[in-house]
Scaffold this motif. Structure first.
Motif, PDB file in Angstrom:
ATOM      1  N   UNK A 108       0.776  -1.321  -0.111  1.00  0.00           N
ATOM      2  CA  UNK A 108       0.113   0.008   0.199  1.00  0.00           C
ATOM      3  C   UNK A 108       0.711   1.160   0.014  1.00  0.00           C
ATOM      4  N   UNK A 109       1.882   1.267   0.778  1.00  0.00           N
ATOM      5  CA  UNK A 109       2.566   2.488   0.938  1.00  0.00           C
ATOM      6  C   UNK A 109       3.672   2.688  -0.331  1.00  0.00           C
ATOM      7  N   UNK A 110       3.951   1.605  -0.806  1.00  0.00           N
ATOM      8  CA  UNK A 110       4.942   1.739  -2.302  1.00  0.00           C
ATOM      9  C   UNK A 110       3.918   2.480  -3.200  1.00  0.00           C
ATOM     10  N   UNK A 111       2.547   1.703  -3.281  1.00  0.00           N
ATOM     11  CA  UNK A 111       1.582   2.141  -4.303  1.00  0.00           C
ATOM     12  C   UNK A 111       1.187   3.689  -4.281  1.00  0.00           C
ATOM     13  N   UNK A 112       0.770   4.040  -3.022  1.00  0.00           N
ATOM     14  CA  UNK A 112       0.676   5.430  -2.640  1.00  0.00           C
ATOM     15  C   UNK A 112       1.381   6.667  -2.844  1.00  0.00           C
ATOM     16  N   UNK A 113       2.730   6.166  -2.456  1.00  0.00           N
ATOM     17  CA  UNK A 113       3.878   7.159  -2.823  1.00  0.00           C
ATOM     18  C   UNK A 113       4.037   7.317  -4.178  1.00  0.00           C
ATOM     19  N   UNK A 114       4.073   6.169  -4.919  1.00  0.00           N
ATOM     20  CA  UNK A 114       4.274   6.428  -6.588  1.00  0.00           C
ATOM     21  C   UNK A 114       3.240   7.498  -7.127  1.00  0.00           C
ATOM     22  N   UNK A 115       1.952   7.160  -6.725  1.00  0.00           N
ATOM     23  CA  UNK A 115       0.820   7.957  -7.639  1.00  0.00           C
ATOM     24  C   UNK A 115       0.222   8.971  -6.770  1.00  0.00           C
ATOM     25  N   UNK A 116       0.504   9.214  -5.477  1.00  0.00           N
ATOM     26  CA  UNK A 116      -0.090  10.405  -4.819  1.00  0.00           C
ATOM     27  C   UNK A 116      -0.180  11.632  -5.586  1.00  0.00           C
ATOM     28  N   UNK A 117       0.492  12.083  -6.379  1.00  0.00           N
ATOM     29  CA  UNK A 117       0.437  13.269  -7.003  1.00  0.00           C
ATOM     30  C   UNK A 117      -0.680  13.147  -7.973  1.00  0.00           C
ATOM     31  N   UNK A 118      -1.225  12.156  -8.327  1.00  0.00           N
ATOM     32  CA  UNK A 118      -2.101  12.074  -9.101  1.00  0.00           C
ATOM     33  C   UNK A 118      -3.509  12.667  -8.893  1.00  0.00           C
ATOM     34  N   UNK A 203       9.018  -8.018  -0.047  1.00  0.00           N
ATOM     35  CA  UNK A 203       8.566  -7.072   1.032  1.00  0.00           C
ATOM     36  C   UNK A 203       9.249  -6.144   1.610  1.00  0.00           C
ATOM     37  N   UNK A 204      10.707  -6.832   1.727  1.00  0.00           N
ATOM     38  CA  UNK A 204      11.584  -5.912   2.013  1.00  0.00           C
ATOM     39  C   UNK A 204      12.223  -4.935   1.088  1.00  0.00           C
ATOM     40  N   UNK A 205      12.110  -5.395  -0.138  1.00  0.00           N
ATOM     41  CA  UNK A 205      12.348  -4.406  -1.497  1.00  0.00           C
ATOM     42  C   UNK A 205      11.372  -3.247  -1.319  1.00  0.00           C
ATOM     43  N   UNK A 206       9.887  -3.417  -1.111  1.00  0.00           N
ATOM     44  CA  UNK A 206       8.891  -2.433  -0.982  1.00  0.00           C
ATOM     45  C   UNK A 206       9.181  -1.593  -0.051  1.00  0.00           C
ATOM     46  N   UNK A 207       9.393  -2.153   0.982  1.00  0.00           N
ATOM     47  CA  UNK A 207       9.914  -1.081   2.332  1.00  0.00           C
ATOM     48  C   UNK A 207      10.948  -0.589   1.816  1.00  0.00           C
ATOM     49  N   UNK A 208      12.148  -0.907   1.626  1.00  0.00           N
ATOM     50  CA  UNK A 208      13.336   0.081   1.426  1.00  0.00           C
ATOM     51  C   UNK A 208      13.130   0.642   0.084  1.00  0.00           C
ATOM     52  N   UNK A 209      12.800   0.378  -1.113  1.00  0.00           N
ATOM     53  CA  UNK A 209      12.774   0.985  -2.231  1.00  0.00           C
ATOM     54  C   UNK A 209      11.271   1.584  -2.569  1.00  0.00           C
ATOM     55  N   UNK A 210      10.396   1.218  -1.957  1.00  0.00           N
ATOM     56  CA  UNK A 210       9.179   2.060  -2.016  1.00  0.00           C
ATOM     57  C   UNK A 210       8.470   1.995  -3.567  1.00  0.00           C
TER      58      UNK A 210
END
Length: 226
Positions: A108-118, A203-210
């Motif tokens: 959820x955090x990785x998706x939100x951070x990537x597309x929030x500005x939409x 999961x670790x990649x999603x947490x670290x790289x977002x």
């Protein structure tokens, strides 16, 4: 029409902030009543409009504040746990409750951070919520909308809801753009990554790289260009 299905996330977050016609289609729930799916979208629309209108420049320059707006208004109405189980697919059965919970939060955090500005790119009057026909299905009910793009073309954006067995609340768990589900799209990508690296590594990649991890998944699996 949309080059990447991942834009569905930006639309899912952004279009609900620009849906004044909802007020005509769904009356606010009275005290003590559970909100229906369309009323949930109305609530999100109202809350996001209050938080965003007049603050676009500020939010664009302060991403953490923008993320907080999304979390406060969108997250309470989105079933990230159920959505993550669907994204994990067959791997959900193999994962422990702790692994599923950790993955759900990271995804959820990785998706939100990537597309929030939409959500900052949409204005009032560009979304039409279509009339609801039929009975509410507790397992899968669609709220259908049409989004008007800059060139005047319309895009079908449908929000998929289910009703909680314990609380009776309706929560969204999927977004379907032009017939393509973001759950299905990411399930294919996640499946390939888990088979290659394992769930904990993903999961670790999603947490670290977002957001970067999401982009890497798309590249590794050929992306989703529609």
């Amino acid at each position: 029409m949309l080059r990447q299905i991942s834009l569905a996330i930006a639309l899912a977050i952004g279009t609900v902030a620009a849906a004044p016609v909802l007020a005509q289609d769904a009356a606010p729930a009275s005290a003590g009543q559970q909100q229906g799916p369309q009323q949930v979208v109305q609530t999100i629309s109202d809350d996001l409009a209050k938080a965003i209108e007049g603050h676009q420049a500020e939010l664009k320059n302060d991403k953490e504040k923008l993320i907080a707006v999304i979390d406060d208004t969108f997250l309470p109405h989105f079933d990230i746990d159920y959505a993550s189980i669907l994204v994990l697919g067959q791997h959900a059965k193999e994962a422990s409750p702790q692994q599923r919970e950790r993955f759900a939060k990271a995804f959820y955090n990785s998706i939100t951070h990537r597309y929030a500005e939409g959500l900052l790119n949409y204005t009032r009057g560009r979304v039409k919520v279509l009339p609801f026909n039929g009975d509410l299905n507790k397992s899968r009910t669609l709220v259908q909308t049409q989004v008007v793009l800059d060139d005047g073309k319309t895009v079908s954006v449908n929000y998929v809801f289910r009703q909680s067995k314990t609380t009776g609340d309706w929560k969204a768990y999927d977004v379907v753009i032009e017939g393509i589900s973001y759950i299905t799209n990411y399930r294919n990508q996640v499946d390939a990554e888990i088979k290659k690296e394992g769930l904990d590594k993903l999961t670790a990649d999603l947490e670290q790289k977002g957001a970067g991890a999401i982009e890497e998944m798309k590249q590794d699996t050929g992306g989703a260009n529609k």
